[in-house]
Design a protein around this motif. Structure first.
Motif, mmCIF file in Angstrom:
data_model
loop_
_atom_site.group_PDB
_atom_site.id
_atom_site.type_symbol
_atom_site.label_atom_id
_atom_site.label_comp_id
_atom_site.label_asym_id
_atom_site.label_seq_id
_atom_site.Cartn_x
_atom_site.Cartn_y
_atom_site.Cartn_z
ATOM 1 N N GLU A 138 10.014 5.470 4.292
ATOM 2 C CA GLU A 138 10.534 6.221 3.157
ATOM 3 C C GLU A 138 11.852 5.597 2.666
ATOM 4 O OE1 GLU A 138 11.714 10.822 1.993
ATOM 5 O OE2 GLU A 138 11.004 10.303 4.005
ATOM 6 N N PRO A 141 0.835 -1.215 0.000
ATOM 7 C CA PRO A 141 0.000 0.000 0.000
ATOM 8 C C PRO A 141 0.872 1.269 0.000
ATOM 9 C CG PRO A 141 -0.758 -1.578 1.637
ATOM 10 C CD PRO A 141 0.551 -2.094 1.142
ATOM 11 N N GLU A 142 0.334 2.334 -0.558
ATOM 12 C CA GLU A 142 1.078 3.590 -0.642
ATOM 13 C C GLU A 142 1.448 4.114 0.740
ATOM 14 O OE1 GLU A 142 3.131 6.463 -2.531
ATOM 15 O OE2 GLU A 142 2.092 4.762 -3.451
ATOM 16 N N GLU A 143 0.531 3.965 1.715
ATOM 17 C CA GLU A 143 0.835 4.469 3.058
ATOM 18 C C GLU A 143 2.010 3.726 3.685
ATOM 19 O OE1 GLU A 143 -2.930 1.868 3.282
ATOM 20 O OE2 GLU A 143 -2.116 3.475 2.025
ATOM 21 N N THR A 144 2.174 2.444 3.341
ATOM 22 C CA THR A 144 3.322 1.688 3.863
ATOM 23 C C THR A 144 4.618 2.219 3.288
ATOM 24 O OG1 THR A 144 1.945 -0.294 4.102
ATOM 25 C CG2 THR A 144 4.328 -0.610 4.088
ATOM 26 N N ARG A 145 4.614 2.520 2.002
ATOM 27 C CA ARG A 145 5.829 3.049 1.372
ATOM 28 C C ARG A 145 6.148 4.450 1.905
ATOM 29 N NH1 ARG A 145 7.647 -0.027 -2.725
ATOM 30 N NH2 ARG A 145 6.248 -1.640 -3.533
ATOM 31 N N GLU A 146 5.105 5.244 2.181
ATOM 32 C CA GLU A 146 5.354 6.572 2.738
ATOM 33 C C GLU A 146 5.876 6.485 4.169
ATOM 34 O OE1 GLU A 146 1.691 8.621 2.389
ATOM 35 O OE2 GLU A 146 1.830 8.906 0.207
ATOM 36 N N ARG A 147 5.370 5.509 4.908
ATOM 37 C CA ARG A 147 5.818 5.352 6.306
ATOM 38 C C ARG A 147 7.278 4.937 6.373
ATOM 39 N NH1 ARG A 147 3.182 1.004 10.589
ATOM 40 N NH2 ARG A 147 4.570 1.489 12.359
#
Length: 300
Positions: free
Chosen positions: A290, A282-288
């Motif tokens: 970095e 998920p995108e939020e995992t990649r943002e978390r």
């Protein structure tokens, strides 16, 4: 002794996996044939009653079939379309069908239903040899409906290389016209063979032939299916596989298999990296996290 046990285990496990795959394939073919015939779970259960040597086997098969239909209730395929087809009134003035040597029961019932309303012409191959036995049962069923059988007269001089092969494939060899209607390709392995086929399809498309007018036929699905799908996707050629693709060959299937293998193992670093590298996080995992990159990178 431990080494010997490891060798035995290493040999048995692939055999068990292959046996399980063959059983699953045979069961899927059987279920599909039953579905193609338009038989429901209750009809199957009644038909199997007393037909199996083990009393529980009939009920087990019917239960598997019932669960199969329930699991795919929200989906449909060619077989479901044939069973649900409405031909009243028929959408055509006449129907011409080419080459169904032994059609599924649902298709045959549909053809007979249409034949009772409009003219239907079924074209079957005829060689005057034992090869005609392949269509004998279907011919008999057609004849029982009152259908007339007419043999087409082959041309005296086939007008193309393809027509020549069609007329003489099972007969004595003879020289035919040299043109581009028939080409033979040779390749050292299936992968390069499929690439040649893909390039041929692209040439035909450049010449004005639509992709949906091209059909590719192969005998060994296990060898060719995955190669054809991969090569044609890389070439940008739209592709429809009538038999579909196993889930394990899809990204989601690979991820599920990798996750199950990971959960049943010891969480080795290599297995974790392989699972993450093939996963669409998920995108939020990649943002978390970095800069997260599961693929191994060489470091100095």
């Amino acid at each position: 002794m431990a080494t010997g046990l490891n060798c035995i285990t290493g040999r048995v496990a692939p055999l068990e996996a292959e046996l399980a795959r063959r059983i699953a394939d045979a069961l899927h073919r059987t279920i599909r044939e039953v579905r193609q015939a338009g038989i429901g779970p209750d009809e199957l259960r009644a038909g199997l009653d007393g037909a199996c040597e083990a009393p529980t086997k009939a009920e087990a098969l019917a239960a598997i079939y019932e669960r199969f239909l329930a699991a795919r209730a929200d989906f449909y395929g060619p077989d479901d379309c044939l069973l649900a087809a409405d031909v009243d009134p028929p959408p055509w003035a006449a129907l011409h069908v080419v080459g169904p040597t032994d059609p599924p029961a649902a298709l045959e019932r549909l053809l007979l239903d249409i034949a009772g309303r409009i003219g239907v012409s079924v074209y079957l191959p005829e060689y005057g040899t034992e090869a005609d036995e392949a269509t004998a049962a279907f011919r008999d069923r057609l004849a029982a409906t009152g259908a007339e059988q007419t043999a087409a007269e082959p041309p005296d001089e086939p007008g193309s290389g393809l027509a020549h092969v069609q007329a003489n494939l099972l007969g004595p060899p003879a020289a035919g016209p040299a043109d581009d209607s028939l080409r033979l390709l040779s390749a050292p392995d299936p992968a390069r063979e499929v690439r040649k086929v893909a390039r041929t399809c692209l040439r035909w498309a450049d010449a004005g032939l639509a992709f949906h007018e091209i059909a590719i036929v192969y005998r060994h699905a296990d060898t060719y299916r995955a190669i054809i799908e991969s090569v044609f996707n890389e070439a940008g050629i739209p592709l429809y596989l009538h038999e579909g693709s196993p889930l394990i060959e899809r990204p989601l299937g690979r991820r599920i298999a990798a996750l199950l293998q990971l959960a049943g193992g010891r969480y080795d670093r290599r297995a974790i990296v392989d699972f993450l590298a093939d996963s669409d996080l998920p995108e939020e995992t990649r943002e978390r996290f970095e800069g997260f990159n599961p693929s191994p990178v060489a470091r100095s």
